[in-house]
Design a protein around this motif. Sequence first.
Motif, PDB file in Angstrom:
ATOM      1  N   ALA A 170       0.745  -1.354   0.064  1.00 59.45           N
ATOM      2  CA  ALA A 170       0.047  -0.100   0.123  1.00 59.45           C
ATOM      3  C   ALA A 170       0.769   1.363  -0.081  1.00 59.45           C
ATOM      4  O   ALA A 170       2.083   1.042   0.217  1.00 59.45           O
ATOM      5  CB  ALA A 170      -1.074   0.135   1.269  1.00 59.45           C
ATOM      6  N   PRO A 171       0.166   2.484  -0.359  1.00 62.19           N
ATOM      7  CA  PRO A 171       1.054   3.632  -0.352  1.00 62.19           C
ATOM      8  C   PRO A 171       1.785   4.163   1.117  1.00 62.19           C
ATOM      9  O   PRO A 171       0.949   4.042   2.110  1.00 62.19           O
ATOM     10  CB  PRO A 171       0.203   4.730  -0.819  1.00 62.19           C
ATOM     11  N   VAL A 172       2.777   4.230   1.150  1.00 62.91           N
ATOM     12  CA  VAL A 172       3.661   4.481   2.454  1.00 62.91           C
ATOM     13  C   VAL A 172       4.581   5.782   2.283  1.00 62.91           C
ATOM     14  O   VAL A 172       5.336   6.125   3.122  1.00 62.91           O
ATOM     15  CB  VAL A 172       4.407   3.477   3.182  1.00 62.91           C
ATOM     16  N   GLY A 173       4.618   6.295   0.761  1.00 65.23           N
ATOM     17  CA  GLY A 173       5.819   7.111   0.410  1.00 65.23           C
ATOM     18  C   GLY A 173       5.689   8.505   0.830  1.00 65.23           C
ATOM     19  O   GLY A 173       4.724   8.978   2.010  1.00 65.23           O
ATOM     20  N   PHE A 174       6.237   9.315   0.330  1.00 64.52           N
ATOM     21  CA  PHE A 174       6.586  11.000   0.819  1.00 64.52           C
ATOM     22  C   PHE A 174       4.798  11.633   0.580  1.00 64.52           C
ATOM     23  O   PHE A 174       4.598  12.264   1.529  1.00 64.52           O
ATOM     24  CB  PHE A 174       7.397  11.786  -0.177  1.00 64.52           C
ATOM     25  N   LEU A 181       2.286   8.707   3.553  1.00 63.62           N
ATOM     26  CA  LEU A 181       2.336   8.839   4.927  1.00 63.62           C
ATOM     27  C   LEU A 181       3.869   9.583   5.388  1.00 63.62           C
ATOM     28  O   LEU A 181       3.466  10.351   6.353  1.00 63.62           O
ATOM     29  CB  LEU A 181       2.540   7.240   5.530  1.00 63.62           C
ATOM     30  N   PHE A 182       4.598   9.389   4.608  1.00 62.54           N
ATOM     31  CA  PHE A 182       5.985  10.127   5.227  1.00 62.54           C
ATOM     32  C   PHE A 182       6.033  11.580   5.215  1.00 62.54           C
ATOM     33  O   PHE A 182       6.164  12.268   6.334  1.00 62.54           O
ATOM     34  CB  PHE A 182       7.246   9.553   4.218  1.00 62.54           C
TER      35      PHE A 182
END
Lengths: 345, 345
Positions: free
Chosen positions: B274-278, B281-282
């Motif tokens: 799942a999306p966790v990038g800038f 989440l980041f």
Amino acid sequence: MRATVMYGAGDVRVEHVPDAKLQLPTDAVVRVLRACICGSDLHPYHQMAPSREGTPMGHEFLGVVEELGASVSGLRKGDVVIAPFAYSDNTCEFCREGLHTSCRNGGFWASGGVGGAQAEAVRVPQAQGTLVKVAVGEDSALLPSLLTLSDVYGTGYHAAFKAGVTPRTTVTVIGDGAVGLMAVLSARQFGAERIILMGRHQRRTDLGREYGATDVVAERGPEGIARVLDLTRGDGTHVVIEAVGYPDAYDMAVGVVRPGGVISRVGVPQYDNAPVGFGSLFGPNITLTGGPAPARAYIERLLPGVLEGKVHPGKVFDRTVSLDEVPAGYRAMDKREALKVLVRP
Amino acid sequence: MRATVMYGAGDVRVEHVPDAKLQLPTDAVVRVLRACICGSDLHPYHQMAPSREGTPMGHEFLGVVEELGASVSGLRKGDVVIAPFAYSDNTCEFCREGLHTSCRNGGFWASGGVGGAQAEAVRVPQAQGTLVKVAVGEDSALLPSLLTLSDVYGTGYHAAFKAGVTPRTTVTVIGDGAVGLMAVLSARQFGAERIILMGRHQRRTDLGREYGATDVVAERGPEGIARVLDLTRGDGTHVVIEAVGYPDAYDMAVGVVRPGGVISRVGVPQYDNAPVGFGSLFGPNITLTGGPAPARAYIERLLPGVLEGKVHPGKVFDRTVSLDEVPAGYRAMDKREALKVLVRP
């Protein structure tokens, strides 16, 4: 004035650009005493598409206030100030919650019409909220350590803080770059007694040991994971600080985190998607946290230790260059010949 | 004895199986008074590949102790007991940390040779650590509410607990299933004053309002996100509890969480990446937490409120079936005709 501009991957130039000037009454102009090159600057250095206009570079600096907008109070010309890597008003509700990177009136250097810090001078928006005065001279031997409060020390601290490091938590730090080493230092400050540093550059991991690492694991990937599990009776550590930003570092973090533990990321992720399902994060109740550090939130907290000489974060700088030598500084960091390059304009 | 076995998607049968018997001195045999069908049982009901052996079903129950292994103390035949959805020794370091789902000697019902709870009786491994005695009769009107301590109430509580809900945090709950409603109840117990429930089944969201939801958003996807942002001055909520498990629910969680906030997942993820990038989440410093609830850890904490009638989590049951009617119960939940089905063997 002269400033650093990147025109594409590997193409960094120092050029004449228009002087930094006040634009808004909330601005200041700061003459740069010390700046530096960040591990995150290497991402565009590797990946940036060619650009005619180029992009200004640098987001870490301390300097001397040269000019002040009419509505800035609490600062005077001649003050030596630290600038965190994001500017912020320090008064909105996000700032009051300690999340200056999400300030309603904030932003980042080297974007949106604001210049970069690898330059002779910088226009500082929201100067009153952003800049922190320090009572040292322009030639203080503390400047390198103070400069780390602009980014890497605050970033390592953020990683440990968000992860909830305590004397009872075991910690793995992935990455022996400046941020990884600052994470070691910070985890130690939070009382961690077991800190495993994953890195393979002995000069760096030696400094990591000096900062508090109790174990060093040079292996990477599945071998690195196996080594950390060996060191922790098969369980992994309560906290894993991921200070790299590549997918394999994320996978290592998942591999060495203890059930119920926390992965705290401060390496800017060079990926969008990653494993978060039952087999990675969900099943063992792993928490994923981190992000860009609100360095501004931590400066006052970390400043006394630096001024009193209790910590020496400035040791991460192992090369100093002039402004003209900045392109050589990028090359040295890219080739891992330098851990972190100090720029003295 | 009779027990529920699933042979593939949509193929649930109630059959004669060997009686539950003591196998180890740490076992007990419990006659099931009440069990139920879980939202997570619908995942194999939709997806399970055809199987000749089938798999036993059910992981939530309370019952009466019928037999006790020689090394089990603190329990007697005839005791009415609650069984959390994972068994555990309640003594290892993970259990002492409140993470019974990672118990060194623990496991889950309906796998590894342990039967399911949609049955007349169950063999309970690690009985001393697993079972919690309650001083009520076999026909107590409190049984449905007590049964929720086996899973859904503990799971909703886990979501709110891991998210760090306080009176100062605004909360969005995604999903109006039993776990979502229990998350609303739990967030309210932690003092949350603003709880937005995302769900589109009015009977369920009405119960959600009764449990403490202050706003209901029936829209989903981008419209649902826009609606929550409208309700929160564009910021989203400090906490988002994701009680569904599908990728679109994850995306909604990312869309409505406030910078610096927490997404707490208790819907079993039906995805790996799942999306966790800038951009997800980041950048905004979002924390992702949650996982299978260590229901055992919360039973003693939540029991008094149920016994004293201060909370009524049993209202999530809106249909009761006999063991023979379990397949009809699956159909009713699958068609959303029932919120949660109680099984009375």
